[in-house]
Design a protein around this motif. Structure first.
Motif, PDB file in Angstrom:
ATOM      1  N   MET A   1       0.845  -1.188   0.000  1.00 19.23           N
ATOM      2  CA  MET A   1       0.000   0.000   0.000  1.00 19.23           C
ATOM      3  C   MET A   1       0.889   1.251   0.000  1.00 19.23           C
ATOM      4  O   MET A   1       1.827   1.344   0.784  1.00 19.23           O
ATOM      5  CB  MET A   1      -0.893  -0.033   1.237  1.00 19.23           C
ATOM      6  CG  MET A   1      -1.809   1.122   1.344  1.00 19.23           C
ATOM      7  SD  MET A   1      -2.852   0.942   2.774  1.00 19.23           S
ATOM      8  CE  MET A   1      -4.271   1.721   2.151  1.00 19.23           C
ATOM      9  N   PRO A   2       0.592   2.232  -0.867  1.00 19.45           N
ATOM     10  CA  PRO A   2       1.419   3.446  -0.907  1.00 19.45           C
ATOM     11  C   PRO A   2       1.228   4.291   0.345  1.00 19.45           C
ATOM     12  O   PRO A   2       0.176   4.269   0.963  1.00 19.45           O
ATOM     13  CB  PRO A   2       0.926   4.167  -2.151  1.00 19.45           C
ATOM     14  CG  PRO A   2      -0.421   3.638  -2.398  1.00 19.45           C
ATOM     15  CD  PRO A   2      -0.454   2.234  -1.865  1.00 19.45           C
ATOM     16  N   SER A   3       2.266   5.058   0.677  1.00 24.25           N
ATOM     17  CA  SER A   3       2.223   5.906   1.871  1.00 24.25           C
ATOM     18  C   SER A   3       1.621   7.260   1.493  1.00 24.25           C
ATOM     19  O   SER A   3       2.218   8.030   0.741  1.00 24.25           O
ATOM     20  CB  SER A   3       3.647   6.092   2.411  1.00 24.25           C
ATOM     21  OG  SER A   3       3.634   7.034   3.450  1.00 24.25           O
ATOM     22  N   VAL A   4       0.431   7.540   2.010  1.00 23.14           N
ATOM     23  CA  VAL A   4      -0.263   8.794   1.725  1.00 23.14           C
ATOM     24  C   VAL A   4      -0.744   9.373   3.037  1.00 23.14           C
ATOM     25  O   VAL A   4      -1.351   8.676   3.844  1.00 23.14           O
ATOM     26  CB  VAL A   4      -1.464   8.563   0.780  1.00 23.14           C
ATOM     27  CG1 VAL A   4      -2.215   9.856   0.549  1.00 23.14           C
ATOM     28  CG2 VAL A   4      -1.005   7.971  -0.529  1.00 23.14           C
ATOM     29  N   LYS A   5      -0.478  10.664   3.262  1.00 23.00           N
ATOM     30  CA  LYS A   5      -0.905  11.303   4.510  1.00 23.00           C
ATOM     31  C   LYS A   5      -2.426  11.383   4.577  1.00 23.00           C
ATOM     32  O   LYS A   5      -3.057  10.861   5.490  1.00 23.00           O
ATOM     33  CB  LYS A   5      -0.310  12.695   4.636  1.00 23.00           C
ATOM     34  CG  LYS A   5       1.175  12.714   4.859  1.00 23.00           C
ATOM     35  CD  LYS A   5       1.667  14.139   4.984  1.00 23.00           C
ATOM     36  CE  LYS A   5       3.172  14.173   5.146  1.00 23.00           C
ATOM     37  NZ  LYS A   5       3.665  15.538   5.196  1.00 23.00           N
ATOM     38  N   ASN A   6      -3.012  12.106   3.634  1.00 26.70           N
ATOM     39  CA  ASN A   6      -4.469  12.241   3.616  1.00 26.70           C
ATOM     40  C   ASN A   6      -4.919  12.208   2.155  1.00 26.70           C
ATOM     41  O   ASN A   6      -4.705  13.172   1.425  1.00 26.70           O
ATOM     42  CB  ASN A   6      -4.885  13.545   4.283  1.00 26.70           C
ATOM     43  CG  ASN A   6      -6.377  13.702   4.367  1.00 26.70           C
ATOM     44  OD1 ASN A   6      -7.125  12.824   3.946  1.00 26.70           O
ATOM     45  ND2 ASN A   6      -6.817  14.823   4.890  1.00 26.70           N
ATOM     46  N   PRO A   7      -5.542  11.154   1.734  1.00 26.58           N
ATOM     47  CA  PRO A   7      -5.924  11.046   0.324  1.00 26.58           C
ATOM     48  C   PRO A   7      -7.137  11.894  -0.044  1.00 26.58           C
ATOM     49  O   PRO A   7      -7.475  11.994  -1.214  1.00 26.58           O
ATOM     50  CB  PRO A   7      -6.246   9.552   0.174  1.00 26.58           C
ATOM     51  CG  PRO A   7      -6.647   9.126   1.533  1.00 26.58           C
ATOM     52  CD  PRO A   7      -5.862   9.952   2.493  1.00 26.58           C
ATOM     53  N   ASN A   8      -7.779  12.537   0.916  1.00 25.54           N
ATOM     54  CA  ASN A   8      -8.999  13.300   0.644  1.00 25.54           C
ATOM     55  C   ASN A   8      -8.738  14.789   0.415  1.00 25.54           C
ATOM     56  O   ASN A   8      -9.575  15.620   0.732  1.00 25.54           O
ATOM     57  CB  ASN A   8      -9.990  13.132   1.801  1.00 25.54           C
ATOM     58  CG  ASN A   8     -10.409  11.698   1.968  1.00 25.54           C
ATOM     59  OD1 ASN A   8     -10.561  10.988   0.984  1.00 25.54           O
ATOM     60  ND2 ASN A   8     -10.565  11.271   3.200  1.00 25.54           N
ATOM     61  N   LYS A   9      -7.597  15.108  -0.092  1.00 26.92           N
ATOM     62  CA  LYS A   9      -7.275  16.507  -0.391  1.00 26.92           C
ATOM     63  C   LYS A   9      -6.523  16.569  -1.710  1.00 26.92           C
ATOM     64  O   LYS A   9      -5.925  15.571  -2.134  1.00 26.92           O
ATOM     65  CB  LYS A   9      -6.434  17.132   0.733  1.00 26.92           C
ATOM     66  CG  LYS A   9      -5.075  16.513   0.897  1.00 26.92           C
ATOM     67  CD  LYS A   9      -4.226  17.251   1.894  1.00 26.92           C
ATOM     68  CE  LYS A   9      -2.812  16.664   1.853  1.00 26.92           C
ATOM     69  NZ  LYS A   9      -1.873  17.506   2.526  1.00 26.92           N
TER      70      LYS A   9
END
Length: 115
Positions: A1-9
């Motif tokens: 799984m890729p490292s993403v802080k917050n995908p909703n922005k």
């Protein structure tokens, strides 16, 4: 799984693109004649708006210290010009001589008024 802080922005690139697009649109509108006179097109490109003085560039306000220096330089240049023209300031004149000359001029005017 890729490292993403917050995908909703929106991504950082997307935010930069939207900011540039809105800035470009604002500049085009202001350049279309909605900006009062006195703001040059070159200043508009740097983000100038009515009521704001530029903090850099050729049209920024001169500081008081810089203004004093410029006044001194202008004074020295004026002295050099006068000396070159031969209109050097008289250094041997006393205040008594000046007062005496002004009294003579007043007496001449009075004589002219009477006759």
């Amino acid at each position: 799984m890729p490292s993403v802080k917050n995908p909703n922005k929106p991504s950082k690139n997307r935010l930069a693109a939207m900011a540039n697009a809105s800035k470009k649109k604002a500049q085009q509108q202001s350049a279309a004649g909605r900006v009062p006179a006195g703001i040059v097109k070159a200043d508009l490109k740097r983000g100038a708006r009515s009521g704001l003085m530029p903090t850099s560039g050729p049209r920024k306000p001169v500081s008081a210290k810089r203004q004093r220096k410029l006044d001194k330089k202008l004074g020295y240049a004026l002295k050099r010009k006068q000396e070159a023209d031969g209109d050097a300031a008289m250094k041997d004149v006393t205040t008594a001589d000046i007062v005496g000359k002004s009294k003579e001029k007043k007496e001449e005017k009075m004589e002219l008024d009477i006759s």
